[in-house]
Motif scaffolding. Structure first.
Motif, PDB file in Angstrom:
ATOM      1  N   LYS A  45      25.006  26.564  -2.133  1.00 37.35           N
ATOM      2  CA  LYS A  45      24.574  25.154  -1.634  1.00 37.35           C
ATOM      3  C   LYS A  45      25.229  24.620  -3.120  1.00 37.35           C
ATOM      4  N   GLN A  54      23.008  26.553   4.370  1.00 35.40           N
ATOM      5  CA  GLN A  54      21.842  26.061   4.950  1.00 35.40           C
ATOM      6  C   GLN A  54      20.618  27.313   5.014  1.00 35.40           C
ATOM      7  N   TYR A 107      18.005  24.872   9.685  1.00 34.96           N
ATOM      8  CA  TYR A 107      19.092  24.674  10.568  1.00 34.96           C
ATOM      9  C   TYR A 107      18.504  24.614  11.946  1.00 34.96           C
TER      10      TYR A 107
END
Length: 111
Positions: free
Chosen positions: A34, A47, A52
């Protein structure tokens, strides 16, 4: 529709992982991915699986894999991980992130 050739893919790395609570180092991997995604959101996508899937369909997942050059695969509870096969089927190069049991890799430094 065929996947674009590697030199025409929009995303360099696609990382999708779930249940990071079950493996401490998986949350470290997600945090690092991230951080990379914040630095270069066009090239790196990261993600949590649950987030997601809540916003995207299985077809969207297939297209994201097809738009990516590399797809990370973290070990699961089995000896195989279905995301490895999804990456191959989509034409994405799977990058298997594996660490020895007991997180010994973390005590030796960065993976």
């Amino acid at each position: 529709q065929s996947a674009p050739t590697l030199d025409h893919r929009e995303v360099l790395v696609f990382h999708l992982d779930g249940a990071v609570r079950s493996r401490a180092w998986r949350s470290e991997v997600m945090a690092e991915m991230k951080a990379w995604a914040r630095e270069d959101p066009e090239s790196v996508r990261a993600q949590h699986f649950e987030e997601y899937i809540g916003k995207n369909s299985p077809a969207d997942l297939t297209m994201d894999l097809r738009r990516s050059v590399f797809c990370t695969v973290t070990p699961g509870d089995n000896t195989f991980r279905i995301r490895f096969f999804h990456a191959i089927a989509a034409g994405c190069i799977p990058v298997v992130l594996a660490f020895p049991p007991g997180q010994r890799a973390r005590r030796r430094g960065d993976p």
